[in-house]
Design a protein around this motif. Structure first.
Motif, short mmCIF file in Angstrom:
data_model
loop_
_atom_site.label_atom_id
_atom_site.label_comp_id
_atom_site.label_asym_id
_atom_site.label_seq_id
_atom_site.Cartn_x
_atom_site.Cartn_y
_atom_site.Cartn_z
N CYS A 54 0.82 -1.22 0.00
CA CYS A 54 0.00 0.00 0.00
C CYS A 54 0.85 1.26 0.00
O CYS A 54 0.34 2.37 0.23
CB CYS A 54 -0.95 0.01 1.20
SG CYS A 54 -2.35 -1.11 1.03
N LYS A 57 -0.20 6.83 -6.12
CA LYS A 57 -0.77 6.47 -4.83
C LYS A 57 -1.64 5.23 -4.92
O LYS A 57 -2.20 4.92 -5.99
CB LYS A 57 -1.62 7.64 -4.30
CG LYS A 57 -0.85 8.95 -4.14
CD LYS A 57 0.27 8.83 -3.14
CE LYS A 57 0.99 10.17 -2.99
NZ LYS A 57 2.15 10.07 -2.07
N GLY A 60 -4.66 2.90 -5.12
CA GLY A 60 -5.98 3.17 -5.62
C GLY A 60 -6.02 3.99 -6.88
O GLY A 60 -7.05 4.04 -7.57
N GLY A 77 -2.86 -0.86 4.68
CA GLY A 77 -3.09 0.55 4.42
C GLY A 77 -3.43 1.33 5.68
O GLY A 77 -3.51 0.79 6.78
N TRP A 80 -8.91 2.84 5.14
CA TRP A 80 -8.79 2.48 3.73
C TRP A 80 -9.54 1.18 3.45
O TRP A 80 -9.62 0.30 4.33
CB TRP A 80 -7.32 2.31 3.34
CG TRP A 80 -6.54 3.58 3.26
CD1 TRP A 80 -6.92 4.82 3.71
CD2 TRP A 80 -5.22 3.74 2.71
NE1 TRP A 80 -5.91 5.73 3.47
CE2 TRP A 80 -4.86 5.11 2.85
CE3 TRP A 80 -4.32 2.87 2.11
CZ2 TRP A 80 -3.64 5.60 2.42
CZ3 TRP A 80 -3.10 3.37 1.68
CH2 TRP A 80 -2.76 4.72 1.82
N SER A 133 -8.53 -1.27 1.94
CA SER A 133 -7.59 -2.39 2.08
C SER A 133 -7.56 -2.95 3.49
O SER A 133 -7.09 -4.07 3.72
CB SER A 133 -6.18 -1.96 1.66
OG SER A 133 -5.83 -0.71 2.25
N ASN A 134 -8.07 -2.18 4.47
CA ASN A 134 -8.18 -2.72 5.84
C ASN A 134 -9.00 -4.01 5.87
O ASN A 134 -8.73 -4.91 6.67
CB ASN A 134 -8.87 -1.72 6.78
CG ASN A 134 -8.10 -0.45 7.05
OD1 ASN A 134 -8.61 0.44 7.72
ND2 ASN A 134 -6.89 -0.30 6.52
N HIS A 193 -1.85 3.14 13.47
CA HIS A 193 -1.88 2.43 12.18
C HIS A 193 -2.32 0.99 12.41
O HIS A 193 -1.79 0.30 13.29
CB HIS A 193 -0.50 2.46 11.52
CG HIS A 193 -0.49 2.03 10.10
ND1 HIS A 193 -0.85 0.75 9.70
CD2 HIS A 193 -0.19 2.69 8.96
CE1 HIS A 193 -0.75 0.66 8.40
NE2 HIS A 193 -0.35 1.83 7.91
#
Length: 277
Positions: A46, A54, A56, A94, A98, A100-101, A142
């Motif tokens: 990510c 970036k 995405g 990520g 996000w 992606s989590n 994070h």
């Protein structure tokens, strides 16, 4: 007595985390003949892609980014003289919030006991005398840092090992200084909104709650070069903007909270291996 070398194991979330929080101690203890083991939990997919693309955005290929970041991580380890690099290769989750989590296979979605079992196997193999990772909030919230903390503490419970255990932190006095330096380098940086400012004020610890202050001034050049090895993420690594000389002046102390100890070494201490040698 044993012929087994004293061993430091640092458990980090992403490629480049090893240099930011523990580059100094990894370099210092390697120079002192201590075996240094770095465990990196995610593939860093990510992160920024070539040209700063970036996650995405069109053209961002997580697999290609992960490969690039692995090569950068290996270069960083060469700079820091890390003895052993182990990668768990979970998918980067990520930043908080996000999509992606929630991706299947992401580190954040991995059952803690599964990740812990893999890490426990590495702990049994290397038998570290000192283990370093993040605190319960992953230092700044994070998801992958929090998960690295969780699997590390669970892995320790799975083993019969009793290393000294430390969580990375930063004194609040230094956090305030970093805020001043960031405004110095970014004169047009807007003041944070009150909620953001309050959250930033909770990062790190009051100076008198830090148990361990390790002077790594002599190794700040290596630490800078290790960060610079992660060139693809340079836009996100504020410290590189300081230049090596200023970086060395400001980043010569690495600080920790000791959360497990069987040596009885007095605190505050200035050596992660106090009581072990």
């Amino acid at each position: 007595m044993t012929d087994r070398p004293l061993t430091l194991m640092a458990v980090h979330a992403h490629p480049d985390d090893e240099a930011t929080g523990t580059g100094g101690v990894l370099a210092r203890y390697a120079a002192e003949g201590i075996r240094t083991v770095l465990v990196t939990c995610t593939d860093g997919g990510c992160g920024d892609g070539p040209g700063g693309v970036k996650p995405g955005d069109p053209g961002h290929d997580p697999a290609a980014v992960a490969l690039m970041r692995r090569q950068e991580l290996e270069a960083s380890c060469d700079v820091l003289k890390v003895s052993d690099l182990e990668m768990l290769d979970y998918a980067d989750s990520g930043m908080t919030g996000w999509p992606s989590n929630d991706a299947p296979g992401s580190f954040w979605q991995t059952p803690v006991q599964e990740g812990a079992a893999r890490l426990a196997g590495l702990m049994r193999h290397y038998r570290p005398d000192v283990v370093v990772t993040y605190d319960e909030n992953g230092f700044y919230g994070h998801p992958d840092h929090i998960q690295a903390h969780r699997i590390t503490m669970a892995a320790l419970e799975m083993t019969a090992l009793t290393p000294k255990v430390y969580w990375t932190t930063m004194p609040r006095s230094m956090m305030q200084r970093f805020g001043e330096i960031m405004r110095e380098f970014h004169e047009d940086m807007p003041e944070p909104d009150p909620a953001e400012a309050a959250a930033m004020a909770e990062i790190g610890l009051p100076d008198d709650e830090i148990t361990t202050w390790v002077d790594t001034t002599a190794f700040s050049g290596q630490k800078f070069d290790a960060l610079a090895a992660h060139a693809s993420q340079g836009e996100n690594i504020f410290f590189l903007k300081m230049g090596k000389e200023r970086f060395g002046e400001l980043m010569g102390m690495e600080t920790f909270v000791r959360v497990q100890d069987a040596t009885g070494a007095a605190i505050p201490e200035n050596d992660l291996f106090a009581g072990l040698r």
